[in-house]
Design a protein around this motif. Structure first.
Motif, short mmCIF file in Angstrom:
data_model
loop_
_atom_site.label_atom_id
_atom_site.label_comp_id
_atom_site.label_asym_id
_atom_site.label_seq_id
_atom_site.Cartn_x
_atom_site.Cartn_y
_atom_site.Cartn_z
N SER A 92 -56.27 22.74 -18.36
CA SER A 92 -55.58 23.04 -19.60
C SER A 92 -55.82 21.92 -20.61
O SER A 92 -55.83 20.75 -20.27
CB SER A 92 -54.09 23.18 -19.33
N THR A 93 -56.00 22.27 -21.85
CA THR A 93 -56.17 21.28 -22.91
C THR A 93 -54.88 21.03 -23.66
O THR A 93 -54.83 20.21 -24.55
CB THR A 93 -57.26 21.75 -23.91
N THR A 94 -53.83 21.75 -23.29
CA THR A 94 -52.54 21.58 -23.93
C THR A 94 -51.85 20.34 -23.39
O THR A 94 -51.74 20.16 -22.19
CB THR A 94 -51.63 22.80 -23.66
N ALA A 95 -51.42 19.47 -24.27
CA ALA A 95 -50.74 18.24 -23.87
C ALA A 95 -49.31 18.56 -23.46
O ALA A 95 -48.64 19.37 -24.09
CB ALA A 95 -50.74 17.24 -25.00
N ARG A 96 -48.88 17.92 -22.41
CA ARG A 96 -47.49 18.07 -21.98
C ARG A 96 -46.60 17.17 -22.83
O ARG A 96 -47.00 16.06 -23.18
CB ARG A 96 -47.34 17.64 -20.52
N PRO A 97 -45.41 17.64 -23.13
CA PRO A 97 -44.49 16.77 -23.87
C PRO A 97 -44.09 15.58 -22.99
O PRO A 97 -43.97 15.71 -21.77
CB PRO A 97 -43.30 17.66 -24.18
N ALA A 98 -43.93 14.45 -23.59
CA ALA A 98 -43.53 13.25 -22.85
C ALA A 98 -42.11 13.41 -22.32
O ALA A 98 -41.25 13.97 -22.99
CB ALA A 98 -43.61 12.04 -23.76
N ARG A 99 -41.90 12.92 -21.13
CA ARG A 99 -40.55 12.92 -20.56
C ARG A 99 -39.73 11.84 -21.26
O ARG A 99 -40.22 10.74 -21.49
CB ARG A 99 -40.59 12.58 -19.07
N PRO A 100 -38.49 12.14 -21.58
CA PRO A 100 -37.66 11.11 -22.19
C PRO A 100 -37.35 10.02 -21.16
O PRO A 100 -37.12 10.32 -19.98
CB PRO A 100 -36.40 11.85 -22.61
N ALA A 101 -37.40 8.79 -21.59
CA ALA A 101 -37.10 7.68 -20.68
C ALA A 101 -35.58 7.56 -20.54
O ALA A 101 -34.86 7.56 -21.54
CB ALA A 101 -37.66 6.38 -21.24
N PRO A 102 -35.08 7.47 -19.31
CA PRO A 102 -33.63 7.31 -19.15
C PRO A 102 -33.20 5.95 -19.69
O PRO A 102 -33.92 4.97 -19.57
CB PRO A 102 -33.42 7.41 -17.64
N ALA A 103 -32.05 5.90 -20.31
CA ALA A 103 -31.52 4.66 -20.87
C ALA A 103 -30.88 3.82 -19.78
O ALA A 103 -30.29 4.34 -18.84
CB ALA A 103 -30.50 4.98 -21.95
N CYS A 104 -31.02 2.51 -19.93
CA CYS A 104 -30.39 1.58 -18.99
C CYS A 104 -28.94 1.37 -19.42
O CYS A 104 -28.68 0.92 -20.53
CB CYS A 104 -31.12 0.24 -18.99
N PRO A 105 -27.98 1.69 -18.56
CA PRO A 105 -26.58 1.51 -18.94
C PRO A 105 -26.17 0.04 -19.02
O PRO A 105 -25.18 -0.30 -19.64
CB PRO A 105 -25.79 2.20 -17.84
N ILE A 106 -26.95 -0.84 -18.41
CA ILE A 106 -26.63 -2.27 -18.40
C ILE A 106 -27.13 -2.96 -19.66
O ILE A 106 -26.53 -3.90 -20.15
CB ILE A 106 -27.24 -2.95 -17.16
N ARG A 107 -28.25 -2.50 -20.19
CA ARG A 107 -28.83 -3.06 -21.42
C ARG A 107 -28.84 -1.97 -22.48
O ARG A 107 -29.83 -1.26 -22.64
CB ARG A 107 -30.26 -3.54 -21.16
N PRO A 108 -27.75 -1.82 -23.20
CA PRO A 108 -27.64 -0.74 -24.18
C PRO A 108 -28.80 -0.74 -25.17
O PRO A 108 -29.21 -1.78 -25.67
CB PRO A 108 -26.32 -1.03 -24.90
N GLY A 109 -29.34 0.45 -25.40
CA GLY A 109 -30.42 0.60 -26.34
C GLY A 109 -31.80 0.42 -25.76
O GLY A 109 -32.79 0.58 -26.45
N GLU A 110 -31.89 0.07 -24.48
CA GLU A 110 -33.19 -0.14 -23.83
C GLU A 110 -33.40 0.92 -22.76
O GLU A 110 -32.46 1.39 -22.13
CB GLU A 110 -33.27 -1.52 -23.21
N PRO A 111 -34.66 1.27 -22.53
CA PRO A 111 -34.93 2.25 -21.47
C PRO A 111 -34.82 1.62 -20.09
O PRO A 111 -34.90 0.40 -19.94
CB PRO A 111 -36.38 2.68 -21.75
N CYS A 112 -34.65 2.45 -19.09
CA CYS A 112 -34.66 1.99 -17.70
C CYS A 112 -36.09 1.58 -17.39
O CYS A 112 -37.03 2.35 -17.58
CB CYS A 112 -34.22 3.11 -16.77
N THR A 113 -36.27 0.36 -16.92
CA THR A 113 -37.61 -0.15 -16.62
C THR A 113 -37.91 -0.16 -15.13
O THR A 113 -38.91 -0.72 -14.71
CB THR A 113 -37.79 -1.58 -17.17
N LEU A 114 -37.03 0.46 -14.35
CA LEU A 114 -37.21 0.51 -12.89
C LEU A 114 -37.45 -0.89 -12.35
O LEU A 114 -38.40 -1.16 -11.64
CB LEU A 114 -38.37 1.44 -12.53
#
Length: 67
Positions: A2-24
């Motif tokens: 398929s040449t159709t691009a998949r939409p990016a998954r939203p990054a879960p937010a880190c509850p400990i660092r407000p405003g930042e994504p979870c960096t695993l």
């Protein structure tokens, strides 16, 4: 193929660092839902209140995302 691009998954937010994504940042963690640090902080009344105060302090200080 398929040449159709998949939409990016939203990054879960880190509850400990407000405003930042979870960096695993811990081994064998798939997101905030099974993070030991999040579990410890959210299980402690004083720490959870500190995170809440930090979140309130950051509201309005970040630039708005346009998109």
């Amino acid at each position: 193929m398929s040449t159709t691009a998949r939409p990016a998954r939203p990054a879960p937010a880190c509850p400990i660092r407000p405003g930042e994504p979870c960096t695993l940042c811990q081994v064998d963690v798939t997101g905030p839902q099974d993070c030991g640090l999040v579990w410890l902080v959210m299980g402690d009344d004083e720490l959870r209140e500190g995170v809440h105060r930090t979140r309130l302090a950051t509201v309005g200080t970040r630039p708005r995302r346009v998109g």
